[in-house]
Write an enzyme that holds these catalytic residues in place. Sequence first.
Site, PDB file in Angstrom:
ATOM      1  N   HIS A 193      -9.860   2.001   0.603  1.00  0.00           N
ATOM      2  CA  HIS A 193      -9.536   2.770   1.813  1.00  0.00           C
ATOM      3  C   HIS A 193     -10.818   2.780   2.642  1.00  0.00           C
ATOM      4  O   HIS A 193     -11.801   3.416   2.249  1.00  0.00           O
ATOM      5  CB  HIS A 193      -9.150   4.201   1.447  1.00  0.00           C
ATOM      6  CG  HIS A 193      -7.743   4.355   0.958  1.00  0.00           C
ATOM      7  ND1 HIS A 193      -7.296   3.784  -0.194  1.00  0.00           N
ATOM      8  CD2 HIS A 193      -6.691   5.047   1.488  1.00  0.00           C
ATOM      9  CE1 HIS A 193      -6.011   4.094  -0.366  1.00  0.00           C
ATOM     10  NE2 HIS A 193      -5.616   4.861   0.637  1.00  0.00           N
ATOM     11  N   HIS A 245       1.222   5.316  -2.221  1.00  0.00           N
ATOM     12  CA  HIS A 245       0.671   6.261  -3.212  1.00  0.00           C
ATOM     13  C   HIS A 245       1.856   6.852  -3.967  1.00  0.00           C
ATOM     14  O   HIS A 245       2.415   7.874  -3.556  1.00  0.00           O
ATOM     15  CB  HIS A 245      -0.126   7.360  -2.507  1.00  0.00           C
ATOM     16  CG  HIS A 245      -1.332   6.852  -1.784  1.00  0.00           C
ATOM     17  ND1 HIS A 245      -2.618   7.046  -2.242  1.00  0.00           N
ATOM     18  CD2 HIS A 245      -1.451   6.130  -0.628  1.00  0.00           C
ATOM     19  CE1 HIS A 245      -3.477   6.468  -1.404  1.00  0.00           C
ATOM     20  NE2 HIS A 245      -2.784   5.911  -0.408  1.00  0.00           N
ATOM     21  N   ASP A 278       2.373   3.342   2.874  1.00  0.00           N
ATOM     22  CA  ASP A 278       1.300   4.284   2.537  1.00  0.00           C
ATOM     23  C   ASP A 278       1.824   5.555   1.875  1.00  0.00           C
ATOM     24  O   ASP A 278       1.521   5.830   0.724  1.00  0.00           O
ATOM     25  CB  ASP A 278       0.460   4.615   3.777  1.00  0.00           C
ATOM     26  CG  ASP A 278      -0.903   5.229   3.450  1.00  0.00           C
ATOM     27  OD1 ASP A 278      -1.261   5.294   2.261  1.00  0.00           O
ATOM     28  OD2 ASP A 278      -1.614   5.634   4.393  1.00  0.00           O
ATOM     29  N   GLU A 336     -10.921   5.026   7.425  1.00  0.00           N
ATOM     30  CA  GLU A 336      -9.653   5.630   7.873  1.00  0.00           C
ATOM     31  C   GLU A 336      -9.978   6.898   8.651  1.00  0.00           C
ATOM     32  O   GLU A 336      -9.812   8.021   8.165  1.00  0.00           O
ATOM     33  CB  GLU A 336      -8.722   5.943   6.694  1.00  0.00           C
ATOM     34  CG  GLU A 336      -7.330   6.352   7.180  1.00  0.00           C
ATOM     35  CD  GLU A 336      -6.388   6.763   6.067  1.00  0.00           C
ATOM     36  OE1 GLU A 336      -6.818   6.847   4.897  1.00  0.00           O
ATOM     37  OE2 GLU A 336      -5.207   7.031   6.376  1.00  0.00           O
ATOM     38  N   GLN A 348      -9.734   9.430  -4.858  1.00  0.00           N
ATOM     39  CA  GLN A 348      -9.354  10.108  -3.611  1.00  0.00           C
ATOM     40  C   GLN A 348     -10.462  11.011  -3.057  1.00  0.00           C
ATOM     41  O   GLN A 348     -10.655  11.105  -1.842  1.00  0.00           O
ATOM     42  CB  GLN A 348      -8.088  10.942  -3.859  1.00  0.00           C
ATOM     43  CG  GLN A 348      -7.661  11.862  -2.731  1.00  0.00           C
ATOM     44  CD  GLN A 348      -7.024  11.126  -1.568  1.00  0.00           C
ATOM     45  OE1 GLN A 348      -5.891  10.686  -1.651  1.00  0.00           O
ATOM     46  NE2 GLN A 348      -7.772  10.984  -0.480  1.00  0.00           N
ATOM     47  N   HIS A 388       0.841  -1.212   0.000  1.00  0.00           N
ATOM     48  CA  HIS A 388       0.000   0.000   0.000  1.00  0.00           C
ATOM     49  C   HIS A 388       0.869   1.252   0.000  1.00  0.00           C
ATOM     50  O   HIS A 388       1.439   1.625   1.019  1.00  0.00           O
ATOM     51  CB  HIS A 388      -0.913  -0.001   1.239  1.00  0.00           C
ATOM     52  CG  HIS A 388      -1.934   1.086   1.231  1.00  0.00           C
ATOM     53  ND1 HIS A 388      -3.295   0.836   1.315  1.00  0.00           N
ATOM     54  CD2 HIS A 388      -1.822   2.441   1.148  1.00  0.00           C
ATOM     55  CE1 HIS A 388      -3.955   1.982   1.283  1.00  0.00           C
ATOM     56  NE2 HIS A 388      -3.072   2.989   1.201  1.00  0.00           N
TER      57      HIS A 388
HETATM   58 FE   FE2 Z   1      -3.584   5.102   1.461  1.00  0.00          FE
END
Ligand code: FE2
Length: 427
Positions: A218, A67, A317, A221, A160, A65
Amino acid sequence: MTEHTYDLILRRGKLLSFDTDKRKILDIGIKNGQITAIKPNLNQSAPQEIDLEEKLISPPFVESHIHLDSVLTAGEPRWNQSGTLFEGIQIWGDRKKTLSLEDVTNRALNMLKEQAAQGILFVRTHVDVSEPQLIALKALLELRDRVKNWMTLQVVAFPQDGIYSHSQNKTLLETALEMGADAVGGIPHYELTREDGVRSIKRIFELAEKYNRLIDIHCDEIDDEQSRFLEVVAAAAIHTQIGSRVTASHTTAFGSYNNAYAFKLMGFLQRAQINFIANPLINITLQGRADSYPKRRGVTRVKELWQNGLNVSFGHDCVQDPWYSLGTGNMLDVAHMGVHICHMTGREEVNTCYQMVTTNAAKTLHLEEKYGIEVGKPASLIVLDAKDYYDAIRTRNKPRYVISQGKIIASTTPESTNFSLITAVFR
Ligand code: FE2
């Protein structure tokens, strides 16, 4: 010209099982990018041979995971002062207006090289597909092909800003799958309403079925104990029977649920058999920001998920981006933080944290035929200057050698410290 049986022989490497302290010192023969022998004392010779002097041989690290579209942008156009996920999303909203193919490609490639040097040969990256030009997606799909001889890259189409929060996002997500993203993502807790969040999960499962893709959401979170999209994901996985192809990332709210609800939910998760990814470095910093004292740790119930037989991995992440300004991409840093904040300090638990950045993550990414130190599999492995997995997490050194598909793609000389001054003073 003599035809050699092997192109490369790694001599006297230590292979160690995860569940016992059983060790074997063996030679590994490699031919045409494949492992073709694992035996004590191979008696043939090869054009290239390395004596590993009983150093630890491990399957490579798997970054499950990250980005890559936002890596190496910390401070652009401003720093995240509150330290929250939501200020991070606002800053990224400004930064992504300035994306270009070159910008994304250069940063992502630099990161992939740094990851490879640290023994990571498999990466799942999320890429923001709520940007109307899909620039980052185009860059990462092109890069996926460019690096495939030394790095396996998996791309998740990640909305996102939410699927239903902006009118064009639903179409952009489907376009990303048509363009070739490997998995479909989502962010139900950031949709405008609970109902939109539930609807987004339904849409994600529809798209996964239509395009035959994996799912990585996701999910929850946030510290809000009322954020309960994990049960919706679990129910969808139970109904469709595709749990092994589904991943719930973060699920930090699970750490805040009351125990009665969490106990009931755990049973549903066992039925669903979905994968989990926790991101300990990021969630210990992003979560708990609205708390005074006591401050919550902001991670999901990693230990309990593992104890209940569910597949859990750890991801980095973010690396130097609007959500997390530190980091080098090292999966041993991630495992080290996981040991601490998940209370996984028992000997077996430390070994489990190592599996969370190797074999467990490989299972989540469905790397079956590509991953593992076995005859017939691609020769992708790392050599660590460590006695065992516990020692690797404790010292967090770069691998001595990184071998991808039969080729040594990176090697690191260990640093050494000279104590001459101390010796002179205390003689
Ligand atoms: Fe993430």
